[in-house]
Design a protein around this motif. Structure first.
Motif, short mmCIF file in Angstrom:
data_model
loop_
_atom_site.label_atom_id
_atom_site.label_comp_id
_atom_site.label_asym_id
_atom_site.label_seq_id
_atom_site.Cartn_x
_atom_site.Cartn_y
_atom_site.Cartn_z
N ASP A 65 0.82 -1.21 0.00
CA ASP A 65 0.00 0.00 0.00
C ASP A 65 0.85 1.26 0.00
N ILE A 66 0.18 2.36 -0.33
CA ILE A 66 0.77 3.68 -0.12
C ILE A 66 -0.16 4.40 0.84
N LEU A 67 0.32 4.64 2.07
CA LEU A 67 -0.50 5.31 3.06
C LEU A 67 -0.44 6.81 2.83
N ASN A 68 -1.58 7.45 3.06
CA ASN A 68 -1.64 8.88 2.79
C ASN A 68 -1.56 9.66 4.10
N VAL A 69 -0.75 10.71 4.08
CA VAL A 69 -0.71 11.61 5.23
C VAL A 69 -1.47 12.87 4.85
N PRO A 70 -2.55 13.20 5.57
CA PRO A 70 -3.37 14.36 5.20
C PRO A 70 -2.75 15.68 5.66
N HIS A 71 -1.75 16.13 4.91
CA HIS A 71 -1.16 17.43 5.26
C HIS A 71 -2.21 18.51 5.09
N PRO A 72 -2.27 19.46 6.03
CA PRO A 72 -3.22 20.57 5.86
C PRO A 72 -2.82 21.46 4.68
N TRP A 73 -1.50 21.57 4.40
CA TRP A 73 -1.10 22.28 3.20
C TRP A 73 -1.32 21.34 2.02
N ALA A 74 -1.99 21.89 1.03
CA ALA A 74 -2.39 21.04 -0.08
C ALA A 74 -1.20 20.69 -0.96
N ALA A 126 11.58 15.11 9.45
CA ALA A 126 11.95 14.86 8.06
C ALA A 126 10.94 13.92 7.41
N ALA A 127 10.52 12.90 8.17
CA ALA A 127 9.57 11.93 7.63
C ALA A 127 8.28 12.61 7.23
N LEU A 128 7.81 13.54 8.09
CA LEU A 128 6.56 14.23 7.83
C LEU A 128 6.58 14.89 6.46
N PHE A 129 7.71 15.53 6.12
CA PHE A 129 7.76 16.26 4.86
C PHE A 129 8.15 15.36 3.70
N LEU A 130 8.92 14.34 4.02
CA LEU A 130 9.41 13.46 2.95
C LEU A 130 8.27 12.70 2.30
N VAL A 131 7.18 12.47 3.04
CA VAL A 131 6.08 11.69 2.48
C VAL A 131 5.00 12.59 1.88
N GLY A 132 5.21 13.93 1.92
CA GLY A 132 4.26 14.83 1.28
C GLY A 132 4.58 14.98 -0.19
N SER A 133 3.73 15.73 -0.90
CA SER A 133 3.95 15.85 -2.34
C SER A 133 5.30 16.53 -2.59
N PRO A 134 6.02 16.24 -3.65
CA PRO A 134 5.62 15.38 -4.75
C PRO A 134 5.72 13.88 -4.52
N THR A 135 6.17 13.45 -3.33
CA THR A 135 6.18 12.01 -3.07
C THR A 135 4.73 11.56 -2.83
N PRO A 136 4.34 10.40 -3.35
CA PRO A 136 2.93 10.00 -3.24
C PRO A 136 2.45 9.75 -1.82
N GLY A 137 3.28 9.26 -0.93
CA GLY A 137 2.81 8.95 0.42
C GLY A 137 3.76 7.97 1.08
N VAL A 138 3.33 7.36 2.17
CA VAL A 138 4.19 6.45 2.91
C VAL A 138 4.20 5.08 2.23
#
Lengths: 296, 416
Positions: A115-124, A201-213
């Motif tokens: 799977d690719i888990l999604n982190v719902p960042h408030p910044w789009a 670092a993890a928090l930002f590394l999994v945000g866009s443009p990376t698809p997710g965790v």
């Protein structure tokens, strides 16, 4: 030209994230003389926790608990394993962190699966344009937060009593211990700080443009290791420079992929290692690392 | 310079060298009869094994033989000489790819038509594969020689990633992302396949698995004997001194750079041979067979077996290689372990958990590994009969003293 600037800017933002991770490597190395191969899976642990908890705790709560979990994991590794091996050869210490890494990574990969888990960042995820240069909001926030954290870290490292204690122990552990600096505490705190940095670092590394965790985040986190090495393993400033350098190099190589096609697709992922080897050829202790002296 | 002048520094490091490397600088003693008998029985067992066990066990055995050769090679580098290397998967890949390219045929079916191959006899492919892997090690050694301790460990990481990238990219030679089939091994017209010629021994059909078993056994014995002799000879002592202290070694007249280059050469030749055997055992090569995980597995093997011990490397290879295969075979019998997608822990994962935990426990409590534990056991058994020798006394190891390699004063890359 715009493309170049854009790649440069994006590279710097990626580099800021790498710098956070590399800073963790460096302070761990300074405090307990361990090269922590556990760091990649620690980071993945942070990313996984944030992604999983954000459903129940909301984004902010998940981030806080996620950072806590990462810090706690780092603390446990230090207390129960590294601390017991004080004074052991560097290679044994590195190997034991590899052992921890195997267990942690295996469990995380097992849980994440394909799977690719999604982190719902408030910044789009959409990108902002600054003078013709496009960058995703996530990376922009990352750059700002990383900048603040790094400045905070350097101030603390220079002025706080923890920073002084830590630099003293890195300089000469025995003397520092005789002066009443508790080595165990310094080392444990270093691991905790490194854990928190990895979590951020993890928090930002999994945000866009990376698809997710996904388990691929591990490979990305590992590329901070060359950053730390090429800056010099015992230099905090070197970690910063190394991180930025690696980020920019990777971004440029990925951006100019068409022109670099003779090197094969996906060369951007290898570039950090190529840069590291090139730097180490000229300076075997990294850019800012202390040269090792041989005394008899 | 005689060997006696070299051994004091090795022996002076609180008998650690002796504990870590039972084959190392221990005082020469007459090989006991028991040992000879045990070795003979073991050899006999391995020789008749294919007559009684089925293909699964033979294939597992062949994989273990191949891995053991690679582990012996890595142990020479990491255990004996104290050079931490995570690049072993890369050298394995050099051997496997060279073999497949040199002995493979050009062309192929459908989308695989772009493959190139020289179509030379497999023996040539194996020998050249080993040599090329050695050459790769030799080329890397000047870089390695400049780097100390942990810097080398991380720099060697780079080779693995570059290697996987090259395998992914250089499709005509490596088959790219999907990999390519490895050619069957043959020796002067005798193929190690299922037929040609048909062969029966004592009524048991000797097919591919049986034939490969003997090939692997012979190569492993050769590799084992070579490494043991190397460690007992002058270069072996030089390497151990190098691990304990480079300064002391160079003062003793050991050419540090030259010896580091040589040990890299030998270690990567071992890895190359192991890579060829791996290709034969799987029957194909692919990028994911040579990732960082493979390097880590080899490191796990030598740590489990005991750093610096040749026999330990073989034991470690047996443990790490056979475990996932056994778990897979007996998934429905074992608790917790299950086939993929059934909720339990899959065989590969279970094995990884086990050897991950084993690494931690061994570094913490038994730094000399399985070999060290075995040695302590035999000494305890022997103590009843013979008066205690003056050799390595075995006090309970303190976890902190970790008699693993490189207790040189400067402590690796410690910037003090």
């Amino acid at each position: 030209m715009t493309q170049f600037l854009s790649l440069l800017f994006n590279g710097l933002s990626l580099g800021a994230i790498y710098a956070l991770i590399a800073l963790g490597f460096v302070i761990i190395f300074k405090a307990s003389e361990v090269v922590s191969f556990t760091h990649g899976s620690l980071l993945l642990l942070g990313a996984y926790s944030i992604a999983r908890l954000s459903e129940s705790l909301g984004f902010l709560g998940a981030v806080l608990v996620g950072l806590l979990i990462t810090a706690l994991a780092a603390f446990v590794v230090e207390r129960f394993i590294i601390n017991r091996l004080r004074g052991a050869p560097v290679i044994s210490l590195a190997i034991v962190t590899i052992g921890v890494d195997i267990i942690l990574l295996t469990e995380l990969i097992r849980r994440i699966g394909p799977d690719i888990l999604n982190v719902p960042h408030p910044w789009a995820g959409e990108s902002v344009r600054i003078g013709g240069i496009g960058i995703t909001q996530n990376r922009l926030v990352a750059m700002i937060v990383a900048g603040i954290l790094i400045v905070l870290f350097f101030v603390a490292f220079k002025y706080s009593s923890w920073g002084v204690a830590m630099r003293a122990s890195a300089e000469d552990g025995e003397t520092a211990a005789l002066m009443g600096i508790r080595q165990g505490r310094v080392s444990a705190l270093a691991w905790v700080v490194a854990g928190v940095l990895a979590g951020v670092a993890a928090l930002f590394l999994v945000g866009s443009p990376t698809p997710g965790v996904s388990s691929a985040v591990y490979a990305t986190a590992l590329r901070a290791l060359p950053a730390a090495i090429l800056g010099g393993l015992d230099s905090t400033g070197g970690a910063l420079v190394g991180g930025l350098l690696i980020g920019v190099a990777e971004s440029l190589a990925a951006g100019y992929q068409e022109q670099l096609l003779f090197l094969g697709r996906g060369f951007g992922e290898v570039v950090p290692y190529v840069v590291m080897i090139a730097v180490l050829l000229v300076r075997p202790s990294g850019l800012f690392g202390t040269k090792e002296l041989t005394r008899v | 310079m005689s060997e006696q002048t070299v051994s004091p520094p090795a022996g002076a490091t609180r008998s650690t060298a002796a504990a870590a490397a039972p084959s190392g600088p221990a005082p020469a003693r007459r090989p006991s009869v028991v040992k000879w008998v045990l070795t003979g029985v073991l050899l006999l067992f391995l020789l008749v094994f294919p007559l009684y066990f089925d293909e699964f066990w033979l294939r597992t055995g062949f994989a273990v033989f191949g891995a053991a050769i690679g582990a012996i090679g890595l142990n020479l580098l990491v255990g004996t000489t104290g050079q931490l290397s995570l690049a072993h998967a890369f050298f394995l890949a050099v051997g496997a790819v060279s073999y497949t390219y040199i002995s493979g045929e050009s062309g192929g079916l459908g989308t695989r038509a772009g493959l190139e191959g020289l179509g030379l006899p497999p023996l040539v492919g194996m020998v050249v594969g080993v040599l090329l892997a050695g050459l790769a090690g030799l080329v890397f050694s000047p870089i390695a020689a400049r780097l100390r301790g942990i810097y080398l460990g991380v720099a060697s990481l780079a080779l693995v990633f570059i290697g996987v990238h090259v395998i992914n990219t250089w499709t005509p030679v490596t088959g790219g992302f999907n990999g390519r089939a490895a050619p069957e091994f043959s020796l002067f017209g005798f193929t190690f396949g299922n037929s040609d010629p048909q062969l029966f021994v004592l009524g048991v059909p000797f097919r591919e698995a049986e034939r490969l078993w003997y090939l692997g056994l012979v190569l492993l014995i050769a590799a084992y004997v070579f490494a043991r002799n190397l460690l007992r000879s002058r270069p072996g002592r030089a390497l151990q001194t190098l691990r304990d202290s480079e300064v002391a070694a160079s003062v003793m007249g050991v050419n540090v750079q030259a010896y580091k280059a040589r040990v890299f050469l030998v270690s990567s030749m071992y890895a190359g041979l192991s890579g060829v055997l791996y290709a034969l055992s799987i029957g194909s090569i692919a990028p994911e067979s040579f990732t960082l995980l493979v390097s880590v597995q080899y490191l796990a093997m030598i740590v489990l077996g005991g750093l610096g011990s040749v026999g330990g490397a073989v034991l470690g290879a047996l443990f790490v290689t056979a475990l996932p295969l056994l778990f897979q075979q007996y998934a429905d019998v074992l608790p917790l372990v299950s086939a993929p997608g059934q909720g339990g822990i899959s065989a590969g994962f279970a094995a990884r958990f086990l050897y991950g935990a084993a690494i931690i426990l061994i570094v913490l409590f038994e730094p000399a590994g399985l070999a060290g534990a075995a040695q302590r056991l035999t000494q305890r058994l022997r103590r009843g009969r013979a008066p205690a020798r003056g050799g390595p006394a075995t006090p309970p190891e303190q976890p902190g003293s970790a008699p693993t390699p490189s207790d040189r004063p400067a402590q690796g890359s410690n910037p003090r």
